[in-house]
Design a protein around this motif. Structure first.
Motif, PDB file in Angstrom:
ATOM      1  N   SER A  43      79.847  46.979 106.447  1.00  0.00           N
ATOM      2  CA  SER A  43      78.561  46.734 107.086  1.00  0.00           C
ATOM      3  C   SER A  43      77.435  47.147 106.155  1.00  0.00           C
ATOM      4  O   SER A  43      77.592  48.029 105.318  1.00  0.00           O
ATOM      5  CB  SER A  43      78.447  47.507 108.398  1.00  0.00           C
ATOM      6  OG  SER A  43      77.191  47.260 109.003  1.00  0.00           O
ATOM      7  N   THR A  50      76.494  45.246 115.169  1.00  0.00           N
ATOM      8  CA  THR A  50      77.333  44.073 114.898  1.00  0.00           C
ATOM      9  C   THR A  50      78.752  44.263 115.414  1.00  0.00           C
ATOM     10  O   THR A  50      79.661  43.549 114.998  1.00  0.00           O
ATOM     11  CB  THR A  50      77.367  43.766 113.390  1.00  0.00           C
ATOM     12  OG1 THR A  50      77.857  44.902 112.685  1.00  0.00           O
ATOM     13  CG2 THR A  50      75.994  43.383 112.869  1.00  0.00           C
ATOM     14  N   THR A  90      79.717  42.518 107.925  1.00  0.00           N
ATOM     15  CA  THR A  90      78.772  42.276 109.008  1.00  0.00           C
ATOM     16  C   THR A  90      77.361  42.735 108.674  1.00  0.00           C
ATOM     17  O   THR A  90      77.157  43.781 108.064  1.00  0.00           O
ATOM     18  CB  THR A  90      79.205  43.014 110.294  1.00  0.00           C
ATOM     19  OG1 THR A  90      79.105  44.422 110.093  1.00  0.00           O
ATOM     20  CG2 THR A  90      80.617  42.665 110.701  1.00  0.00           C
ATOM     21  N   ILE A 118      80.313  38.018 109.282  1.00  0.00           N
ATOM     22  CA  ILE A 118      79.923  37.983 110.675  1.00  0.00           C
ATOM     23  C   ILE A 118      78.436  38.307 110.769  1.00  0.00           C
ATOM     24  O   ILE A 118      77.989  39.377 110.323  1.00  0.00           O
ATOM     25  CB  ILE A 118      80.736  38.994 111.528  1.00  0.00           C
ATOM     26  CG1 ILE A 118      82.229  38.662 111.674  1.00  0.00           C
ATOM     27  CG2 ILE A 118      80.190  39.058 112.951  1.00  0.00           C
ATOM     28  CD1 ILE A 118      83.020  38.271 110.577  1.00  0.00           C
TER      29      ILE A 118
END
Length: 160
Positions: A43, A50, A90, A118
């Motif tokens: 991340s 997320t 993400t 994502i």
């Protein structure tokens, strides 16, 4: 939701009182990771927004936060994939498209690596203003080679 933390991916229907599920992406990723130790979570300092925070808590040794550096996020994901890992990276969708285009192209798509990207806050759902609204992400990324875009419509599709 777990730990009282609301996540952007799964809480969009809360205000209208429609049933939803808690952390659909994060919980699905946990189930996949139980069966495949090559799955890695990443991340850009937005884990709780997320859904990947639940993966981080379940598999802390397989989670990396790169800080607010989406370009580094994509390069790290591409490098991990080239070493045989399956990275799930993400951040917010608009940052993926606007900050990372060249890095996704060169570190991920050019090498056809197995990276899952994502994006949270799709479209106009964000209350954070225009800098966080992904109004052009599909157009920006749509022509990139070796990139498949999946745009789930709800928490169930996200989990699937």
């Amino acid at each position: 939701m777990s730990n009282g933390i609301k996540s952007v991916i799964s809480d969009s229907n809360v205000a209208t009182n429609h049933p939803t599920m808690a952390e659909p992406f994060g919980n699905a990723l946990i189930e996949l990771a139980k069966e495949n130790d090559r799955i890695i979570g990443l991340s850009a300092d937005l884990a709780k927004y997320t859904d990947i925070h639940v993966f981080r808590d379940a598999f802390p040794q397989r989670f990396y936060s790169v800080g607010m550096s989406e370009q580094l996020l994509m390069c790290a994901a591409g490098g991990l994939a080239k070493e045989g890992f399956i990275p799930f990276a993400t951040t917010y969708a608009t940052f993926i498209a606007r900050r990372c285009y060249d890095f996704i192209s060169q570190a991920i798509c050019e090498h056809n690596t197995n990276v899952k990207i994502i994006g949270g806050l799709p479209g106009l759902q964000s209350g954070y203003g225009p800098s966080h609204q992904a109004t052009d992400d599909l157009a920006i990324l749509g022509s990139m080679p070796n990139l498949t875009i999946i745009d789930p419509c709800d928490a169930l599709e996200m989990q699937q």
